[in-house]
Design a protein around this motif. Structure first.
Motif, PDB file in Angstrom:
ATOM      1  N   ARG A  68       0.828  -1.200   0.000  1.00 43.06           N
ATOM      2  CA  ARG A  68       0.000   0.000   0.000  1.00 43.06           C
ATOM      3  C   ARG A  68       0.869   1.259   0.000  1.00 43.06           C
ATOM      4  N   ALA A  69       2.004   1.226   0.688  1.00 46.25           N
ATOM      5  CA  ALA A  69       2.924   2.365   0.659  1.00 46.25           C
ATOM      6  C   ALA A  69       3.462   2.570  -0.757  1.00 46.25           C
ATOM      7  N   LEU A  86       0.760   4.121  -2.803  1.00 47.56           N
ATOM      8  CA  LEU A  86       0.563   5.507  -2.393  1.00 47.56           C
ATOM      9  C   LEU A  86       1.532   6.410  -3.151  1.00 47.56           C
ATOM     10  N   LEU A 129      -3.084   3.386   5.683  1.00 50.09           N
ATOM     11  CA  LEU A 129      -2.338   4.115   4.651  1.00 50.09           C
ATOM     12  C   LEU A 129      -3.260   4.573   3.530  1.00 50.09           C
TER      13      LEU A 129
END
Length: 289
Positions: A71-72, A75, A241
């Motif tokens: 997910r980072a 992002l 996140l």
């Protein structure tokens, strides 16, 4: 472990290397002819560098073996990297960086082709733009599709590149500082577009965070990079996140779009300002007489 170790690609990709190098060379060439402030240059290099780091370094191993790291990565691919590239307004520099003969022979005919213009009109439509921006997040996080994408390296790369391309299109549309035309959307619509993308991200992030069962078992099957982190805690961090930083990026984008709107209005560059400033026929006759 040295910095060089972390900068080595986990899975080498000629596509990433070529695209990054090409964008860098064209921008360097173009900024010699187009006026690009230091702040805009730093914004462009930060965005391009961020995309390269999450696509082509040792960190990719962790993106493939922990959900919150994945997910980072997205992002950065979908929000942070494209956001800063679009914030640099590099269009003029990139256009100037392409040799004139190439622009005449290749770029202009391609952009003038009807299929390309129709495709851009569709994906840049405000409803479609929001639908794609949010829909791709939902699509790739749908558990069965996510499971396959993390196991098939070809689909994994399609997933990552789709996020990059859609992020660039979306933020380029939203952060355009010009009035409409030549911008595709009016400043007010640009604010509404980015605001419309916030609630769906919050809903999905909250759903992932509060779900009491493991949604993405592929990371447990393939082996986790951080054995001390439980699957549910990993999932909750990933949901946060998406929920908080992802939504906050959209809030920042809305504020920047609102700032452009106020600036253009103060300078009288909005369409309604120009129409109100234009004298009517009767007024023109009186002025003439």
């Amino acid at each position: 472990m040295t910095l060089l170790y972390w900068l080595q690609p986990w899975e080498p990709s000629p596509t990433v290397m070529i695209c990054t190098l090409l964008a860098a060379v064209v921008f360097v060439r173009g900024k010699r002819h187009a006026r690009v402030s230091l702040a805009r240059q730093l914004s462009f290099w930060f965005g391009l560098g961020a995309l390269y780091v999450v696509l082509h370094t040792r960190l990719d191993y962790y993106f493939e073996h922990e959900f919150f790291m994945h997910r980072a990565q997205h992002l950065v691919l979908h929000h942070l990297g494209p956001f800063f590239i679009a914030l640099a307004y590099p269009g003029a520099a990139l256009r100037a960086g392409i040799p004139f003969k190439w622009r005449q022979r290749f770029v202009r005919p391609v952009l003038a082709a009807r299929p390309v213009r129709v495709a851009l009109d569709i994906v840049m439509h405000p409803v479609v733009a929001v639908g794609l921006f949010v829909g791709l997040i939902y699509f790739w996080l749908f558990s069965p599709i996510h499971f396959i994408a993390m196991l098939d390296w070809r689909l994994y790369r399609v997933m990552n590149w789709s996020m990059v391309i859609d992020g660039l299109l979306f933020w380029w549309l939203v952060l355009d500082s010009r009035p409409a035309p030549p911008a595709r959307l009016s400043p007010g619509k640009r604010v509404l577009v980015v605001i419309a993308a916030i609630p769906p991200q919050i809903v999905l992030g909250a759903f992932i965070f509060f779900t009491p069962r493991e949604l993405y078992p592929v990371y447990s099957i393939c082996g986790r990079a951080f054995t001390w982190l439980s699957p549910m805690r990993d999932q909750q961090i990933g949901g946060l996140l998406l929920w908080i930083p992802g939504s906050m990026m959209s809030v920042v984008g809305a504020l920047i779009a609102l700032r452009h709107w106020m600036r253009l209005s103060a300078r009288g560059r909005l369409a309604q300002n120009r129409r109100s400033a234009r004298p009517t026929s009767n007024q023109a006759e009186r002025i003439h007489t």
